[in-house]
Design a protein around this motif. Sequence first.
Motif, mmCIF file in Angstrom:
data_model
loop_
_atom_site.group_PDB
_atom_site.id
_atom_site.type_symbol
_atom_site.label_atom_id
_atom_site.label_comp_id
_atom_site.label_asym_id
_atom_site.label_seq_id
_atom_site.Cartn_x
_atom_site.Cartn_y
_atom_site.Cartn_z
ATOM 1 N N ASP A 479 30.054 -122.420 -117.950
ATOM 2 C CA ASP A 479 29.277 -123.597 -117.555
ATOM 3 C C ASP A 479 30.066 -124.477 -116.590
ATOM 4 O OD1 ASP A 479 27.280 -122.673 -119.173
ATOM 5 O OD2 ASP A 479 27.681 -124.066 -120.834
ATOM 6 N N GLU A 480 31.374 -124.596 -116.829
ATOM 7 C CA GLU A 480 32.222 -125.408 -115.944
ATOM 8 C C GLU A 480 32.337 -124.768 -114.569
ATOM 9 O OE1 GLU A 480 34.678 -128.575 -114.785
ATOM 10 O OE2 GLU A 480 33.402 -128.335 -116.557
ATOM 11 N N MET A 481 32.417 -123.443 -114.529
ATOM 12 C CA MET A 481 32.564 -122.744 -113.256
ATOM 13 C C MET A 481 31.282 -122.773 -112.428
ATOM 14 S SD MET A 481 34.992 -119.577 -114.475
ATOM 15 C CE MET A 481 35.174 -118.843 -112.847
ATOM 16 N N LYS A 482 30.155 -123.007 -113.072
ATOM 17 C CA LYS A 482 28.917 -123.203 -112.306
ATOM 18 C C LYS A 482 29.005 -124.494 -111.507
ATOM 19 C CE LYS A 482 25.387 -120.637 -114.860
ATOM 20 N NZ LYS A 482 24.146 -120.738 -115.674
ATOM 21 N N LYS A 483 29.646 -125.500 -112.110
ATOM 22 C CA LYS A 483 29.800 -126.791 -111.427
ATOM 23 C C LYS A 483 30.958 -126.753 -110.437
ATOM 24 C CE LYS A 483 30.140 -128.939 -115.421
ATOM 25 N NZ LYS A 483 30.348 -130.022 -116.395
ATOM 26 N N ASN A 484 32.031 -126.052 -110.813
ATOM 27 C CA ASN A 484 33.241 -125.982 -109.965
ATOM 28 C C ASN A 484 33.678 -124.519 -109.858
ATOM 29 O OD1 ASN A 484 33.715 -128.959 -109.790
ATOM 30 N ND2 ASN A 484 33.979 -128.718 -112.004
ATOM 31 N N PRO A 485 33.086 -123.759 -108.945
ATOM 32 C CA PRO A 485 33.380 -122.317 -108.884
ATOM 33 C C PRO A 485 34.797 -121.979 -108.436
ATOM 34 C CG PRO A 485 31.945 -122.990 -107.076
ATOM 35 C CD PRO A 485 32.040 -124.158 -107.993
ATOM 36 N N ASP A 486 35.440 -122.876 -107.694
ATOM 37 C CA ASP A 486 36.764 -122.557 -107.151
ATOM 38 C C ASP A 486 37.869 -123.002 -108.097
ATOM 39 O OD1 ASP A 486 38.448 -121.440 -105.306
ATOM 40 O OD2 ASP A 486 38.624 -123.262 -104.104
ATOM 41 N N VAL A 487 37.851 -122.476 -109.319
ATOM 42 C CA VAL A 487 38.886 -122.783 -110.307
ATOM 43 C C VAL A 487 39.360 -121.479 -110.943
ATOM 44 C CG1 VAL A 487 38.005 -125.096 -110.821
ATOM 45 C CG2 VAL A 487 37.197 -123.128 -112.165
ATOM 46 N N THR A 488 40.480 -121.551 -111.642
ATOM 47 C CA THR A 488 41.002 -120.396 -112.371
ATOM 48 C C THR A 488 40.830 -120.638 -113.866
ATOM 49 O OG1 THR A 488 42.657 -119.959 -110.667
ATOM 50 C CG2 THR A 488 43.046 -118.998 -112.848
ATOM 51 N N PRO A 489 40.031 -119.817 -114.568
ATOM 52 C CA PRO A 489 39.798 -120.033 -116.002
ATOM 53 C C PRO A 489 40.872 -119.363 -116.870
ATOM 54 C CG PRO A 489 38.412 -118.248 -115.220
ATOM 55 C CD PRO A 489 39.194 -118.731 -114.028
ATOM 56 N N LEU A 490 41.268 -120.040 -117.935
ATOM 57 C CA LEU A 490 42.235 -119.493 -118.891
ATOM 58 C C LEU A 490 41.799 -119.857 -120.303
ATOM 59 C CD1 LEU A 490 45.684 -120.545 -117.328
ATOM 60 C CD2 LEU A 490 44.557 -118.330 -117.097
ATOM 61 N N ILE A 491 42.177 -119.022 -121.263
ATOM 62 C CA ILE A 491 41.958 -119.320 -122.679
ATOM 63 C C ILE A 491 43.292 -119.166 -123.412
ATOM 64 C CG2 ILE A 491 40.826 -118.572 -124.818
ATOM 65 C CD1 ILE A 491 38.423 -117.718 -123.146
ATOM 66 N N PHE A 492 43.579 -120.098 -124.316
ATOM 67 C CA PHE A 492 44.753 -120.008 -125.177
ATOM 68 C C PHE A 492 44.274 -119.990 -126.617
ATOM 69 C CE2 PHE A 492 46.230 -121.869 -121.269
ATOM 70 C CZ PHE A 492 47.474 -121.280 -121.047
ATOM 71 N N VAL A 493 44.548 -118.899 -127.333
ATOM 72 C CA VAL A 493 44.150 -118.774 -128.732
ATOM 73 C C VAL A 493 45.379 -118.986 -129.613
ATOM 74 C CG1 VAL A 493 43.255 -117.219 -130.508
ATOM 75 C CG2 VAL A 493 42.252 -117.197 -128.220
ATOM 76 N N LEU A 494 45.279 -119.948 -130.538
ATOM 77 C CA LEU A 494 46.370 -120.244 -131.471
ATOM 78 C C LEU A 494 45.877 -119.902 -132.862
ATOM 79 C CD1 LEU A 494 46.083 -122.807 -129.208
ATOM 80 C CD2 LEU A 494 48.368 -123.205 -130.126
#
Length: 562
Positions: A479-494
């Motif tokens: 959903d965030e990338m629809k608003k700002n497509p020029d970003v790098t997505p990451l996930i951190f699982v703890l």
Amino acid sequence: MMNKGKFLIVSLIAVVVFFGVVYAGISLTSNLGKSKKQITAENAEAQLDKMYSKIDVAKGKPAKGQIDLNPADLAEELPDINKFPVTVENSTESFVEIFSSPEKTGKGNDSWLNEVGKDYNAAKFQVDGKVVSVKIRSIASGTATDYIKSGKYVPDAFTPSNEFWGEMVKDSGVTAELISKRMVGNVPGLVIKKKKHDQLVDKYGSVNVKTVTDAMAKNEFAMGYTDPFASSTGLNLLLTALNTFDKSNLLGDKAVQGFEQFQSNVPFTASTTLQMREAAKSGALDGFVLEYQTFINSPDLKDSYIFTPFGVRHDSPLYAIGNISDEKKQIIQQFAQFAQEKKYQELGKKNGFNGLESYASEMQTVDGATLSAAQKLWKEKKNANKPIVAVFVADVSGSMNGEPMNRMKESLLKGQKYLGKNNSIGLVTYSDDVTINLPIAPFDTNQQSYFVGAVEGLQANGGTATYDGIVVAMKLLKDEMKKNPDVTPLIFVLSDGETNRGHSLDEIRGLIQAYKVPIYTIGYNANLKALQTISSINEAASINADSDDVVYKIKNLFNVQL
């Protein structure tokens, strides 16, 4: 006859049933294969929405916490020095302790300095009538520099991979006297697939950092490198690239603009050389950085890649550190001379050192202040053209109660100082169900305060729906990338890695692959294999938080990725 007829009919039925089952099995397998293959970039959104719709997602109540505006305390973050092994014990009361980079103090071909140290101690050399010896501790150059600069633990001597670290120690105000410019020879280099190397030569006439940066600017070359705060080779590449863009001013506008363009096309920055090697195995990279001694001892690389040296040499200089006594300085000088004996230089060559002796760097000496400024520039500018959007997915199930939960909170509260103000951060927690504790927003002071408040309020109970938590994180990112497509997505699982609720890894694996989001995992009293499996899907790192250096490890991870 009747019995035979019946038998024949039954047999025929059995055959038909058997082949029917086999056919059905083949069809089912084929359909399952198709189902998995159907999760592509084109239809991933529909699959994600379908999975998300099956999850009970709650919204957390935002609460601000008190943020700590003081700079991070490096000495506090560093683990006890005994975390790093002593590879040669001193044999006398009069001795010096030497910090050494691991390529000389490991096992097998990486044990050169250990052999020199053991033989030196066995020779019973004397200084001022007393038998002396050395104690050698294996520790990465960047980490060793942090100990020395912070004052948490200062050795008598230090032999990093290259002179950059000695210069930064000097710039911190600690005395670092160069005793030997070279203990054993080594060179950093670009390791490039043979086919890609030939293509670069055909187009550019040669292969060096300049041609590689040119090719990267045109999206013709995909290269990874290591953290310049921790890795000698990574720091060397950073300085070499800046020097390529502007020899007269490594930190000027021209150099900075060149670096930003270069970095925007770097697909992968690794926390460690091991992580980078694993990424290279996937075939995603055309090239990466490595020392020659490691390259020449890696048959899998020698057959498929070409090594091209760059930057300043890695000749393992030796420094006397701090205000040491004359006796200690004499021991260090004597040890340096001992290491130059023909026997030990030949041993070095046998172990892969002392190769490419004709290589000389074109780059001038760089002082410690410039080096530290270059590291800071890297941290500030590496994501300038493509900011990070990261979602933290924290396990708050009952199995995290007690020490695991306390360590996870400590990790997040101390690690958040390294998240970077240009990035956007969100927080999701999960137990039986999933809660969006903090929607994605720029990590300004306001978001930082909400992040701290959310972490401080975490409590453990219930089951463990790890993969539901990841699905929700991916939905937030999409959903965030629809608003700002020029970003790098990451996930951190703890997490502790155990899952007993909701979706399974098998169900979401294709989705993770389709979206190509790296998932970094940090395990607390964990099933590390399960977490490593998640991280390995898109070449991300996995950290064991049970060791006493978890905060330092997480700081390094965040420093590289955020």
